[in-house]
Design an enzyme around this catalytic site. Structure first.
Site, PDB file in Angstrom:
ATOM      1  N   LYS A 153       0.835  -1.215   0.000  1.00  0.00           N
ATOM      2  CA  LYS A 153       0.000   0.000   0.000  1.00  0.00           C
ATOM      3  C   LYS A 153       0.866   1.260   0.000  1.00  0.00           C
ATOM      4  O   LYS A 153       0.614   2.197  -0.757  1.00  0.00           O
ATOM      5  CB  LYS A 153      -0.941  -0.017   1.213  1.00  0.00           C
ATOM      6  CG  LYS A 153      -1.938  -1.163   1.200  1.00  0.00           C
ATOM      7  CD  LYS A 153      -2.943  -1.078   2.326  1.00  0.00           C
ATOM      8  CE  LYS A 153      -2.314  -1.279   3.681  1.00  0.00           C
ATOM      9  NZ  LYS A 153      -1.764  -2.653   3.860  1.00  0.00           N
ATOM     10  N   THR A 154       1.894   1.297   0.833  1.00  0.00           N
ATOM     11  CA  THR A 154       2.778   2.463   0.859  1.00  0.00           C
ATOM     12  C   THR A 154       3.520   2.609  -0.460  1.00  0.00           C
ATOM     13  O   THR A 154       3.679   3.715  -0.987  1.00  0.00           O
ATOM     14  CB  THR A 154       3.781   2.343   2.021  1.00  0.00           C
ATOM     15  OG1 THR A 154       3.069   2.216   3.260  1.00  0.00           O
ATOM     16  CG2 THR A 154       4.674   3.571   2.088  1.00  0.00           C
ATOM     17  N   ASP A 161      -1.631   6.768   6.279  1.00  0.00           N
ATOM     18  CA  ASP A 161      -1.609   5.352   6.631  1.00  0.00           C
ATOM     19  C   ASP A 161      -2.502   5.101   7.848  1.00  0.00           C
ATOM     20  O   ASP A 161      -2.677   5.975   8.696  1.00  0.00           O
ATOM     21  CB  ASP A 161      -0.174   4.917   6.940  1.00  0.00           C
ATOM     22  CG  ASP A 161       0.010   3.417   6.870  1.00  0.00           C
ATOM     23  OD1 ASP A 161      -0.906   2.727   6.389  1.00  0.00           O
ATOM     24  OD2 ASP A 161       1.076   2.934   7.291  1.00  0.00           O
ATOM     25  N   THR A 202      -5.792  -1.328   7.096  1.00  0.00           N
ATOM     26  CA  THR A 202      -5.837  -2.783   7.215  1.00  0.00           C
ATOM     27  C   THR A 202      -7.221  -3.252   7.642  1.00  0.00           C
ATOM     28  O   THR A 202      -7.481  -4.453   7.662  1.00  0.00           O
ATOM     29  CB  THR A 202      -4.803  -3.266   8.249  1.00  0.00           C
ATOM     30  OG1 THR A 202      -5.031  -2.592   9.499  1.00  0.00           O
ATOM     31  CG2 THR A 202      -3.388  -2.951   7.773  1.00  0.00           C
ATOM     32  N   ARG A 231       6.573  -8.298   1.936  1.00  0.00           N
ATOM     33  CA  ARG A 231       7.443  -7.825   3.021  1.00  0.00           C
ATOM     34  C   ARG A 231       8.106  -9.000   3.739  1.00  0.00           C
ATOM     35  O   ARG A 231       9.301  -8.956   4.055  1.00  0.00           O
ATOM     36  CB  ARG A 231       6.638  -6.992   4.018  1.00  0.00           C
ATOM     37  CG  ARG A 231       7.454  -6.533   5.239  1.00  0.00           C
ATOM     38  CD  ARG A 231       6.639  -5.655   6.153  1.00  0.00           C
ATOM     39  NE  ARG A 231       6.312  -4.399   5.491  1.00  0.00           N
ATOM     40  CZ  ARG A 231       5.273  -3.643   5.824  1.00  0.00           C
ATOM     41  NH1 ARG A 231       4.428  -4.038   6.758  1.00  0.00           N
ATOM     42  NH2 ARG A 231       5.061  -2.508   5.195  1.00  0.00           N
TER      43      ARG A 231
END
Length: 357
Positions: free
Chosen positions: A77-78, A122, A171, A230
């Site tokens: 997302k980032t 975020d 999230t 990640r």
């Protein structure tokens, strides 16, 4: 690190297969992040839809619509927010919901934005309610009302804002109030990655980190990465360390498997905590059903740790089920740990009633 000590955490004490980024992850991710949509791996539908949104905005010479990205941590997302800014050739400002506790905090950020700037927010669902209400008007009308004074003498001063693009990431999209969710022009849900996509991620990251890896080694890491880039990058770094210390620096399948065995990440991506939960459920409670509090005591962890850290992946993998009567192990859990389930209705397996019927 002493290679004779096995642990499922990295040097910072965080879970090796946890989805939350630590400082090392953030530093490495900054170097590994793709710079445009063409480099971004996975999320095919999201990339195609977002590409249309951004290309249309550039053709009109306008700022892009506000974008909401939802999905589990570690899915990109980032990275996508930074790609949006790069594609629009605009600066980006990054903040988070927990950092905005008052409407004044948000007003200060919004009033300093440049025209066309991308504001990445975020964990947007954790923003305070007064700030949320201010954001409604900012997103729709590009203005905010700043309250000066208190009580009957308070005055609302309208403050015009330059057009900007808000990229919200969450999230837990269900926690967003409908009025806020409806103000986003484009909403996308990030899905977990398939193993083949993660193999491409591992190969790309290995190339950028100047690590030699063969296809079988990449597949071994990808298969234990829980569908999350990640985690794949984090496991790659730990396997790289092992290969440099214990081998010739080249990552092959056997080296990857041996390295991840040191860190107690098994072939399915389960770590020490995941297996402890399953083993307690199977060996102590016969597969359940058993209450969450009882299960937490059995593994020596807080209730919230078991519920929020271990259970989501176990449920997603089909190893554990949440039922009104408690947690229940599935046949796949018995098979994964190499155990034989007890006969249905026998004492201790949790399947019969109080009288063993």
């Amino acid at each position: 690190m002493n290679w004779d000590d096995t642990t499922d955490t990295d040097a910072t004490g965080e879970r090796l297969v946890g989805s939350v980024a630590d400082r090392e992850d953030q530093a490495v991710e900054a170097a590994l992040r793709p710079k445009d949509l063409g480099e971004f791996i996975g999320q095919e539908k999201v990339r195609e839809q977002l590409d249309l949104v951004l290309r249309a905005a550039r053709a009109r010479g306008a700022t892009a619509d506000h974008v909401l990205l939802s999905g589990a941590p570690g899915l990109g997302k980032t990275t996508l927010s930074m790609i949006i800014a790069a594609e629009m050739e605009a600066p980006i400002r990054i903040t988070s919901g927990p950092a905005i506790q008052h409407a004044g905090d948000l007003a200060a950020i919004l009033s300093s934005l440049q025209e066309g700037e991308v504001l990445f927010l975020d964990e947007i669902h954790r923003m305070s309610r007064p700030a949320e209400e201010m954001l409604y008007m900012a997103m729709e009308d590009f203005r905010v009302d700043v309250i000066v004074g208190k009580g009957p003498g308070a005055t609302a001063i309208p403050l015009e804002l330059p057009p900007f693009t808000l990229v919200g990431a969450t999230t837990r999209a269900g926690l967003l109030p409908p009025p806020l969710r409806d103000r986003f022009g484009f909403t996308a849900h990030m899905e977990f990655y398939e193993p083949a996509e993660l193999e491409r991620v591992v190969h790309r990251s290995a190339s950028l980190l100047d690590v030699e890896i063969d296809p079988a080694g990449a597949a071994e890491i990808a298969g234990r990465s829980r569908g999350t880039p990640r985690i794949a990058n984090r496991l790659l770094r730990r396997v790289r360390d092992y290969a440099q210390v214990k081998a010739d620096g080249v990552i092959i399948k056997d080296i990857a498997a041996a390295a991840l065995a040191v860190y107690e990440v098994d072939a399915r991506g389960l770590d020490r905590l995941d297996r402890a939960v399953l083993e307690a459920l199977l060996k102590l409670f016969g597969g359940g059903p058993v209450g969450l509090s009882t299960l937490s005591v059995a593994v020596g962890e807080e209730r919230e740790t078991v519920e929020e850290v271990a259970e989501p992946f176990l449920v997603r993998e089909g190893l554990l089920a949440r039922t009104p009567r408690g947690r229940v192990a599935t046949p796949a859990a018995w098979a994964h740990l190499g155990l034989t389930p007890p006969r249905s209705g026998t004492p201790g397996n949790g399947q019969g009633d109080l009288f063993g019927a």
